[in-house]
Scaffold this active site. Structure first.
Site, short mmCIF file in Angstrom:
data_model
loop_
_atom_site.label_atom_id
_atom_site.label_comp_id
_atom_site.label_asym_id
_atom_site.label_seq_id
_atom_site.Cartn_x
_atom_site.Cartn_y
_atom_site.Cartn_z
N ALA A 1 0.84 -1.19 0.00
CA ALA A 1 0.00 0.00 0.00
C ALA A 1 0.88 1.24 0.00
CB ALA A 1 -0.91 -0.01 1.22
N CYS A 2 0.29 2.37 -0.36
CA CYS A 2 1.00 3.65 -0.39
C CYS A 2 1.67 3.89 0.95
CB CYS A 2 0.00 4.77 -0.67
SG CYS A 2 0.75 6.41 -0.70
N PRO A 3 2.93 4.31 0.97
CA PRO A 3 3.73 4.83 -0.15
C PRO A 3 4.68 3.80 -0.73
CG PRO A 3 4.84 5.39 1.88
CD PRO A 3 3.60 4.60 2.25
#
Length: 197
Positions: free
Chosen positions: A23-25
């Protein structure tokens, strides 16, 4: 892009990065590291499952000087294709910041604040600041008419990366009082709410 016609076998790549399940980042972090291993002009395929990775990678490429070639979706996997630019330029960071604690104090003192949450809808549904507006980063340009250009706005995401790019974009589009909230929701200790039970 016509996804029916394109196939993965038609695209020549120099390296493949597996960012599935991240998932981000993290897709951007891993992409940055891998791009450093490539020569200018070489193409990297990034395999991801994070729906927000498309907007994140496009904005990052625009910001750093690489070419975002396109995307092919096959089932749950999103295949991004990025061509390394010639000269590595210094990544621009948005200069107007506010830390989580300062934003929390503004909220506690009931100051009139607009918080723009640029995370994906699923992230927002599970955990967000009460009263914040949800506009995912990838929809920002299409929905900017929903926002007042003269109002002081605090842009937040999970870690400060997407919100950095969103704050830059809003400023380019004529918004006057924009602040990037750091380090973002990953370390937010103030009140939150959710849309689901």
């Amino acid at each position: 892009m016509n996804r029916e016609v394109l196939s993965l076998t038609n695209i020549q790549t120099d390296k493949v990065l597996d960012a599935k399940g991240l998932a981000c980042p993290m897709p951007i972090v891993k992409t940055k590291k891998t791009m450093n291993e490539l020569e200018p002009g070489q193409v990297l395929e990034i395999q991801a499952t994070d729906k927000g990775s498309t907007a994140d990678l496009k904005a990052w490429c625009d910001n750093i000087g690489h070419q975002y070639i396109g995307t092919i979706e096959k089932g749950e996997i999103i295949h991004h294709f990025v061509r390394k630019g010639g000269e590595e330029i210094e990544e621009i960071k948005y200069p107007h910041l506010i830390e989580n604690e300062e934003l929390a104090r503004k909220l506690e003192s009931n100051e009139q604040t607009i918080i723009l949450d640029v995370r994906e809808p699923s992230e927002f549904a599970f955990h967000h600041i009460p009263g914040s507006i949800s506009i995912p980063f990838g929809e920002l340009e299409q929905r900017m008419d929903d926002l007042n250009k003269e109002t002081e706005m605090y842009v937040i995401c999970r870690t400060g990366n997407r919100s950095d790019l969103a704050a830059q974009k809003l400023t380019q589009l004529g918004f006057k009082k924009v602040f990037n909230v750091v380090p973002g929701m990953s370390e937010w200790k103030g009140i939150t709410e959710k849309l689901i039970d």
